[in-house]
Every structure is written in structure tokens, then in C-alpha cells.
Write an enzyme that holds these catalytic residues in place. Sequence first.
Site, short mmCIF file in Angstrom:
data_model
loop_
_atom_site.label_atom_id
_atom_site.label_comp_id
_atom_site.label_asym_id
_atom_site.label_seq_id
_atom_site.Cartn_x
_atom_site.Cartn_y
_atom_site.Cartn_z
N HIS A 114 0.83 -1.21 0.00
CA HIS A 114 0.00 0.00 0.00
C HIS A 114 0.87 1.26 0.00
CE1 HIS A 114 -3.50 2.54 1.45
NE2 HIS A 114 -2.49 3.25 1.94
N GLU A 115 1.83 1.30 0.93
CA GLU A 115 2.66 2.51 1.05
C GLU A 115 3.51 2.70 -0.22
OE1 GLU A 115 1.91 4.53 3.23
OE2 GLU A 115 0.89 3.28 4.69
N ASP A 124 -5.01 7.45 -1.63
CA ASP A 124 -5.82 6.57 -0.78
C ASP A 124 -7.23 6.46 -1.33
OD1 ASP A 124 -4.17 5.65 1.42
OD2 ASP A 124 -4.02 7.77 1.98
ZN LIG Z 1 -2.34 5.26 2.19
#
Ligand SMILES: [Zn+2]
Length: 190
Positions: A114-115, A124
Site C-alpha cells: 500500500h505505502e 488513498d
Molecule cells: Zn495510504
Amino acid sequence: MTSRITRLAVASVATAVATLGITVANPGPASAAMTICYNTSQAPSYASIANQAASIWNNATTNLTLSANCGSNLRIYQITGGGSYAVRTSLGNGRVYIDTQQAQQYSPLRIMTHEIGHILGLPDNYNGNCAILMSGGSAGTSCTNPYPSTTEANRVSSLFAGTLSSERATDSTGSQVFRDSWPAVPATVG
Ligand SMILES: [Zn+2]
């Protein structure tokens, strides 16, 4: 003896074909893929997780290759508390911070992919859907999916192909900071 010679001959042909393949598959400088060198020297506990995350992104996308130990486009740090987050200085460049406490509640591989997704240009998308990588912690601690959706992966490929531009809401240093919501889960008592 004969079989050894045969194997050597087969290996030579395979090498020649592979070399030829690389030449043929690279029609011109416009399609040169970006190599993103990541460095885990400041995140020793997560080096193998970073390698897994790199493989996931490499398999899911085109036009970029995440590679270890070749430089520091992407520096990965481990921190204690405060939440995991990413700072993108430009597409494919920046820093990722993995909160060791958070990584005991949420899947560390999902946090890592995700990062890194932020460094690769994704915002996001807290919709609670576990199939969406950028839904992050909104999908709950039971969600361990580390794979980007096809839509997410294709967006990254397009960004690196130069056919899309990423949003550039930046802070005073020109960086884009993604302070993540991976909500803290109260410790179970008793
Ligand atoms: Zn994020």
C-alpha cells in the site's frame, strides 16, 4: 559425456534466444522502463517483506521495475508508533515508513505494498473493500490482501508510461505526504 555436451548446447541456445528476446522487445527509448531502486538498510525487520512487495508490483505492472540494492529512489524506514505513511517526492521517488506496532495488527505485506503504491502514484481510497489495495486499514485487520486491483495496477502502468499525470497536491517542500489511516485496534483485555 554426450548428455553434458547436449545440456551445454541447449543452455547456449537458451542464452542466445534470451539475448535476442531482450533486443527485440525493446523497440526504442520511448518505452524505457523506470528502475526504482529501493533501500531497506533502515528497515532491517522488513527487508524480505519489501522484496515480496516489489515482486507483487513488478508482476502487476509494466513500465517500471522495483529493484533492491541498486540505489535509493525509495528509502524504507521502520518506526515505532505514529502510524505507517509515505512521502512521495516525485513519481517513483520518496520514503516509506512502516510502523512496527501497526504491522502487528495489520498485515505487514499489505501495509508495505500500500505505502509503495503511494510512491507509484496512487492516492488513498478508503472504501473498506479488501480487494482494493489503497483502501488500506479501512478494510480492517482481517484483510491481508497485498495485491493491487487490476484498476490500481493499470493506473500505475499508465502513470509510468506517461499517459496519465498524478495529482500534485504538495506540501511546502514540494513533497506529497500520505498520512495513513490504519485505525488502531484496542488490545483485547482478558
Ligand atoms: Zn495510504
